[in-house]
Write a protein that holds these residues in place. Structure first.
Motif, mmCIF file in Angstrom:
data_model
loop_
_atom_site.group_PDB
_atom_site.id
_atom_site.type_symbol
_atom_site.label_atom_id
_atom_site.label_comp_id
_atom_site.label_asym_id
_atom_site.label_seq_id
_atom_site.Cartn_x
_atom_site.Cartn_y
_atom_site.Cartn_z
ATOM 1 N N SER A 289 12.111 106.136 -70.286
ATOM 2 C CA SER A 289 13.213 106.423 -71.291
ATOM 3 C C SER A 289 14.062 107.605 -70.763
ATOM 4 N N LYS A 290 15.150 107.396 -70.983
ATOM 5 C CA LYS A 290 16.063 108.654 -70.733
ATOM 6 C C LYS A 290 17.329 108.822 -71.738
ATOM 7 N N THR A 291 17.501 110.159 -71.859
ATOM 8 C CA THR A 291 18.336 110.648 -73.046
ATOM 9 C C THR A 291 19.268 111.364 -72.240
ATOM 10 N N TYR A 292 20.673 111.017 -72.645
ATOM 11 C CA TYR A 292 21.743 111.854 -72.326
ATOM 12 C C TYR A 292 23.049 111.782 -73.482
ATOM 13 N N GLU A 293 23.785 112.638 -73.775
ATOM 14 C CA GLU A 293 24.649 112.538 -74.541
ATOM 15 C C GLU A 293 24.390 111.852 -75.784
ATOM 16 N N HIS A 294 23.227 111.824 -76.051
ATOM 17 C CA HIS A 294 22.918 111.251 -77.696
ATOM 18 C C HIS A 294 22.915 109.734 -77.320
#
Lengths: 376, 179
Positions: free
Chosen positions: A250-255
């Motif tokens: 998983s990766k998260t960026y800018e919502h």
């Protein structure tokens, strides 16, 4: 006892033996060359390196891919069971059917992975026949052929595409009572198309095909009221050594929260299941597409720097319970023996009249490929 | 040369007869040298070579690795030579003696060539293949369809006998050999 230098003697001997060919031998050899020149050509050895476009069975090339994914001991090397070989001979044009298809189907065609079946239906003097099937555990590909006593104006592909006045292609694929996704491919042949079926394993309550099952297929043709119906027996016939990884990265960026849920790699298909959770109120506009969809596309690159060619994708768009948007992406099979794959999401950015790819590096993911067989 | 040869083999296997003949021209002097050293006569050498070339032509499609063409055709040649030697041994009937050169009971020093000619066929063949045509032991083993160990063994025995023959004067013998 004489003193002897063996190596010296050897040299002398070699020299004495390398005499010029005597006439009796020279003329006999020349005679033989003449004889060979006028003989019938010997049985040609069919080499896998030459692109052979004959119908029927050929000694198939074992691509490096096949060796790595199928395991060193399973030397596929063109082995096709006699029964299949026999039936392949009866199917006309099998070799040329896959010319316009993606590399995976071409490989499947060349390696004899399409199994003959005999499901047919006739209406109004037209017979449609599902003549062969391939299932690699990821996608089901079916060759559908048309026979008719009368001359037909349009190709089979056109007749199927135009069924609903060009709005949608009419076909229905059912597995255990549930509707499956599918696609239609033009082969370039007048009377043959390829229909693909996939399960819905990427959806929350989706179904996954088993190794052996029946698929219920319903096809419509332009100008004919009744649908053509078939029960197609499907058997996974690609040797059971392929990767299925559940990386769960998983990766998260800018919502955007992106999760790579599954990778399947077979000698015929590479498939990725991706889930993206996004709060549409928070996500920057550039990621948004009309209708509440996300504007995301994906590139797949192996660790040798090669881009794996995209074939097609499907997905679910509703996210009522905030489960995220699912995408299932189909790519050509991996080439060579890559040790890792990198998923590179991107969006298209409009600069006035031009559109450019903008890669989202923060969401890039690399997965190392386990060369051992993995269970599904 | 390696891959050029392979290309020619592939062409030949595809039915190109001229490519096949070019291949034969490449190896013809090797074939002659070997045949002559094994069967010791020009007429028989010619027979062996002709048979070899024709057999090679007809069974070229069985050669799976083009880079082994030379080893493969030498193997055919060795088999042909053996066949000829066996036939020769059979056809010399006891009651009939071949033409011989003058026999003397002289003791004489012989050279290696003569010594090799006196060797047993099986030993002579390994000597000829390994020392005359510089064929590595592994390929000699493949040609004769024996193990590398067996090849080494035969070479060892042959060398011992040859050294012995060279170092000690020998009695000239009557045999199936020509002069």
């Amino acid at each position: 006892m004489r003193c002897v230098d063996f190596d010296d003697e050897l040299e002398k001997w070699k020299e004495s033996e390398s005499v010029r060919m005597p006439k009796v031998v020279r003329s006999r050899i020349d005679e033989t060359y003449k004889e060979i020149s006028s003989m019938e050509a010997p049985p040609a050895y069919s080499r896998s390196a030459r692109p052979v476009r004959k119908r029927g069975v050929k000694a198939a090339a074992v691509s490096a891919l096949a060796i790595t994914l199928l395991g060193a001991s399973v030397v596929v090397s063109g082995y096709i069971s006699p029964a299949v070989a026999q039936s392949l001979e009866r199917i006309p044009l099998l070799g040329s059917l896959f010319q316009k298809q993606d590399a995976g189907l071409q490989i499947a065609g060349e390696h004899g992975l399409f199994t003959p079946v005999d499901a047919s239906d006739t209406h109004d003097g037209v017979t449609l026949k599902v003549s062969s099937v391939m299932y690699d555990g990821v996608r089901v590909s079916m060759v559908v052929q048309r026979e008719s006593s009368v001359e037909l104006e349009t190709t089979l592909y056109e007749a199927m595409s135009n069924h609903n006045q060009g709005n949608t292609v009419f076909f229905d694929i059912t597995y255990e009572g549930q509707s499956m996704g599918g696609g239609l491919s033009d082969t370039g042949e007048r009377d043959a198309v390829i229909v693909t079926a996939e399960d819905t394993g990427y959806e929350k309550d989706g179904v996954i095909f088993s190794d052996k099952f029946n698929l219920f297929l319903s096809l419509g043709l332009e100008g004919i009221d009744e649908p053509f119906e078939f029960m197609v027996p499907v058997v996974k016939n690609v040797p059971d050594n392929y990767h299925i990884l559940k990386p769960g990265i998983s990766k998260t960026y800018e919502h955007l929260e992106m999760t790579l849920q599954r990778i399947a790699a077979t000698p015929v298909t590479t498939e990725l299941d991706i889930n993206v959770k996004a709060d549409m109120n928070e996500v920057p506009e550039k990621y948004q597409a009309a209708g509440g969809f996300l504007n995301l596309d994906y590139e797949l690159v192996d660790d040798l720097g090669k881009t794996v060619k995209f074939i097609g994708g499907r997905g679910s768009s509703s996210d009522e319970e905030n489960e995220g948007v699912y995408s299932r992406l189909k790519f050509e099979p991996l080439d060579g023996d890559p040790k890792a794959l990198t998923l590179k999401p991107y969006i298209y950015i409009r600069n006035g009249e031009e559109t450019a790819k903008e890669y989202i590096k923060e969401l890039e993911m690399t997965v190392s490929l386990d060369t051992k067989k993995a269970a599904r | 040369m390696g891959s050029e040869l392979e290309q020619e083999v592939i062409r030949a296997q595809a039915g190109d007869r001229e490519a096949f003949i070019r291949l034969l021209r490449e190896v013809e002097s090797s074939l002659y040298t070997l045949a002559r050293a094994i069967v010791k006569q020009d007429e028989d050498s010619a027979d062996a070579i002709q048979e070899t070339m024709l057999k090679a032509f007809k069974s070229l499609h069985t050669l799976r690795s083009p880079e082994y063409f030379k080893t493969w055709i030498i193997r055919i040649l060795v088999n042909e030579c053996n066949r000829i030697i066996k036939m020769r041994a059979r056809t010399v009937a006891v009651a009939e003696f071949p033409d011989l050169c003058a026999v003397t009971k002289d003791y004489e020093n012989i050279d290696l060539r003569e010594a090799i000619h006196r060797l047993d066929d099986t030993l002579r063949i390994v000597i000829v293949l390994h020392y005359l045509d510089d064929i590595p032991l592994k390929q000699v083993a493949e040609i004769l369809d024996i193990s590398e160990g067996a090849v080494k063994n035969r070479l060892h025995r042959a060398r011992k006998i040859l050294l012995d023959l060279l170092q000690n004067p020998v009695e000239r013998k009557i045999g199936y050999e020509m002069c």
